[in-house]
Enzyme design. Structure first.
Site, mmCIF file in Angstrom:
data_model
loop_
_atom_site.group_PDB
_atom_site.id
_atom_site.type_symbol
_atom_site.label_atom_id
_atom_site.label_comp_id
_atom_site.label_asym_id
_atom_site.label_seq_id
_atom_site.Cartn_x
_atom_site.Cartn_y
_atom_site.Cartn_z
ATOM 1 N N TYR A 202 7.881 -29.331 -36.737
ATOM 2 C CA TYR A 202 8.248 -28.872 -35.400
ATOM 3 C C TYR A 202 8.699 -30.077 -34.596
ATOM 4 O O TYR A 202 7.995 -31.093 -34.541
ATOM 5 C CB TYR A 202 7.033 -28.208 -34.727
ATOM 6 C CG TYR A 202 7.272 -27.737 -33.304
ATOM 7 C CD1 TYR A 202 6.682 -28.395 -32.230
ATOM 8 C CD2 TYR A 202 8.084 -26.646 -33.036
ATOM 9 C CE1 TYR A 202 6.889 -27.968 -30.917
ATOM 10 C CE2 TYR A 202 8.301 -26.210 -31.731
ATOM 11 C CZ TYR A 202 7.700 -26.888 -30.675
ATOM 12 O OH TYR A 202 7.916 -26.472 -29.384
ATOM 13 N N ASP B 15 10.163 -38.387 -36.369
ATOM 14 C CA ASP B 15 9.612 -37.765 -35.162
ATOM 15 C C ASP B 15 8.138 -38.183 -35.075
ATOM 16 O O ASP B 15 7.280 -37.615 -35.733
ATOM 17 C CB ASP B 15 9.757 -36.247 -35.264
ATOM 18 C CG ASP B 15 9.054 -35.544 -34.106
ATOM 19 O OD1 ASP B 15 9.163 -34.298 -34.003
ATOM 20 O OD2 ASP B 15 8.386 -36.227 -33.308
ATOM 21 N N LYS C 166 3.553 -37.421 -26.055
ATOM 22 C CA LYS C 166 2.098 -37.393 -26.072
ATOM 23 C C LYS C 166 1.454 -38.722 -25.655
ATOM 24 O O LYS C 166 1.477 -39.079 -24.480
ATOM 25 C CB LYS C 166 1.623 -36.909 -27.446
ATOM 26 C CG LYS C 166 2.169 -35.497 -27.787
ATOM 27 C CD LYS C 166 1.732 -35.026 -29.132
ATOM 28 C CE LYS C 166 2.498 -33.809 -29.579
ATOM 29 N NZ LYS C 166 2.026 -32.562 -28.991
HETATM 30 P P1 KE4 Z 1 6.901 -31.363 -26.441
HETATM 31 O O1 KE4 Z 1 8.271 -30.940 -26.042
HETATM 32 O O2 KE4 Z 1 5.952 -30.179 -26.584
HETATM 33 O O3 KE4 Z 1 6.327 -32.488 -25.560
HETATM 34 O O4 KE4 Z 1 6.984 -32.054 -27.881
HETATM 35 C C1 KE4 Z 1 7.560 -31.326 -28.940
HETATM 36 C C2 KE4 Z 1 7.076 -31.904 -30.254
HETATM 37 C C3 KE4 Z 1 7.931 -32.701 -30.993
HETATM 38 N N1 KE4 Z 1 7.543 -33.251 -32.164
HETATM 39 C C4 KE4 Z 1 6.297 -33.028 -32.660
HETATM 40 C C5 KE4 Z 1 5.904 -33.656 -33.961
HETATM 41 C C6 KE4 Z 1 5.378 -32.220 -31.939
HETATM 42 O O5 KE4 Z 1 4.147 -32.005 -32.459
HETATM 43 C C7 KE4 Z 1 5.764 -31.661 -30.714
HETATM 44 C C8 KE4 Z 1 4.838 -30.774 -29.893
HETATM 45 N N2 KE4 Z 1 3.581 -30.493 -30.508
HETATM 46 C C9 KE4 Z 1 2.981 -29.236 -30.119
HETATM 47 C C10 KE4 Z 1 1.649 -29.125 -30.872
HETATM 48 N N3 KE4 Z 1 1.829 -28.774 -32.228
HETATM 49 C C11 KE4 Z 1 2.827 -29.126 -28.648
HETATM 50 C C12 KE4 Z 1 1.888 -28.052 -28.200
HETATM 51 C C13 KE4 Z 1 2.631 -26.948 -27.513
HETATM 52 O O6 KE4 Z 1 3.723 -26.527 -28.010
HETATM 53 O O7 KE4 Z 1 2.100 -26.486 -26.483
#
Ligand code: KE4
Length: 427
Positions: A144, A239, A267
């Site tokens: 993701y 990523d 994060k």
């Molecule tokens: P954000 O746009 O949510 O800040 O980041 C996206 C993203 C990109 N790359 C990786 C490896 C990620 O894990 C994420 C976001 N992680 C999720 C948890 N699996 C965020 C939690 C959510 O969607 O509320």
């Protein structure tokens, strides 16, 4: 454990926020029940609206690596807020945190700050396409990279396929440029490269996957991707939104010894405020506006408040590399304890772990999305709710990594292990 107030708050939220949440994973759809609402948090503890105290294993999905309301971060944000929260004009603080990030992370000369991991990954792909002049990307099923159209593509049937949108609103035109391969399947990647000669701009991967539970790269997998990219003029994008500043001071690149061409962050880099970033060597980054033609922008990018939180966080991690060792030891302790109680339970399971990322799956082994999907979700649901009742807050989905924070004590870890033992005996 009572959740009366949380349930009432959720009912209220659903009236004015789609699904009652601002991010779907919070809605407990994968585990059932209604989400708890948090009132406050300190260290490793969440305090929900019904005054239950919960040991937190999501750490806001990664950022709170030193625990909630970490004093140096709170102090930095409070002080900075007094001088204004955002100007849309450069500040010296942005250069300071950029310099520190460049010093901590291998192989990068320049970094651009944005407001989320999605923005970081979306911009990294645009930069790779602009830099190479090519259009297709390869991503991996189960990885993701945020909710930008190019990433919301799920493998269809078969091991290697052209993407098909897994969210309405993503056009076929977008999907055709996103190719999919199973995680850890280097042959599938080579097959895609062969089938799309001269068309692939980038391979984007979570160097340690955290969005299908925690899934580690097989030995040689990342090295194989590096080699394939060098051979075919493809950029390798790591990523590191989850792994950055968590697996090591220099993230997965440092821990696993494989260098990417572009690295994305989120994060931890924001210390709990909205910060994402992407970084590369000067040559690649010189293609980014205003130096180069690849456009990317953001009103709140690099805003002083978020930079203050991120700077305080990175300074702590930079000055206390012992934190990574402490996190590794605590996670290994938890792993060992869970291994024993899961073995005693007689259940089919596996535990994946690296650094302070760990996940429990109720299936034999998990090395890609397909194997992760074979996990017994019903058992996970009961395990999740059982642990919640025992005061342990796990990620509300089997397709998520747990995130440890360094405020966890060994008593907290023992409580978690004993709770797992009690819950599993009851399943
Ligand atoms: P954000 O746009 O949510 O800040 O980041 C996206 C993203 C990109 N790359 C990786 C490896 C990620 O894990 C994420 C976001 N992680 C999720 C948890 N699996 C965020 C939690 C959510 O969607 O509320």
């Amino acid at each position: 454990m009572l959740y009366k107030r949380s349930s009432a708050l959720f009912a209220e939220a659903e009236k004015v926020i789609p699904g009652g949440v601002n991010s779907p994973v919070r809605a407990f759809k994968a585990v059932g029940g209604t989400p708890i609402f948090v009132k406050k948090a300190k260290g490793t503890y969440l305090y929900d609206e019904d005054d239950n105290r919960l040991i937190d294993y999501i750490a806001s999905w990664g950022p709170m690596i030193l625990g909630h309301a970490y004093e140096p971060v709170v102090k930095a944000v409070k002080e900075r807020a007094e001088s204004g929260t955002s100007f849309g004009i450069p500040t010296a603080l942005e250069t300071e945190i950029a310099k520190l990030a460049v010093q901590m992370v291998p192989g990068i000369d320049k970094i651009r700050f944005v407001n989320s991991g999605t923005e970081a990954c979306m911009s990294a792909v645009r930069l790779a396409r602009g830099y190479t002049g090519k259009e297709k990307i390869i991503k991996f099923s189960g990885c993701y990279h945020g909710h930008s159209d190019a990433f919301l593509i799920q493998a269809g049937s078969g091991a290697v396929t052209f993407g098909s949108p897994n969210s309405p609103g993503v056009t076929k035109g977008t999907a055709k440029d996103t190719l999919l391969a199973p995680y850890n399947d280097l042959d599938a990647v080579k097959e895609l490269i062969k089938a799309n000669p001269g068309e692939i701009a980038a391979i984007i991967i979570e160097p340690v996957a955290g969005n299908m539970g925690c899934v580690l790269p097989n030995p040689g997998f990342l090295e194989g991707l590096r080699e394939a990219c060098d051979l075919h003029g493809i950029l390798l994008i790591f990523d590191e939104v989850m792994t950055g500043f968590r697996l090591a001071r220099g993230g997965a690149q440092e821990l696993l010894g494989v260098k990417a061409d572009i690295v994305t962050f989120g994060k931890v880099i924001g210390g709990g405020l909205p910060v994402g970033a992407f970084a590369a060597n000067s040559e690649i980054m010189s293609h980014l506006a205003p130096d180069g033609p690849v456009y990317q922008a953001g009103t709140l990018s690099g805003n002083p408040l978020a930079m203050a939180a991120g700077m305080a966080m990175l300074k702590e991690l930079n000055e206390r590399p012992d934190v990574f060792k402490s996190l590794e030891e605590k996670t290994a302790y938890l792993h060992k304890g869970l291994l024993k109680v899961l073995n005693d339970s007689g259940k089919v399971f596996c535990i994946n772990r690296i650094g302070s990322m760990i996940s429990v799956h109720f299936t034999e082994e998990v090395f890609d999305f397909e194997s992760a999907a074979k996990g017994n979700n019903e058992t996970f649901k009961m395990f999740f709710h059982g642990m919640l009742k025992e005061g342990v807050y796990l990620p509300p989905s089997a397709f998520e990594s747990w995130f440890l924070n360094d405020a966890l004590s060994y008593e907290d870890l023992d409580h978690t292990i004993n709770a797992a033992n009690k819950v599993l005996r009851g399943l």
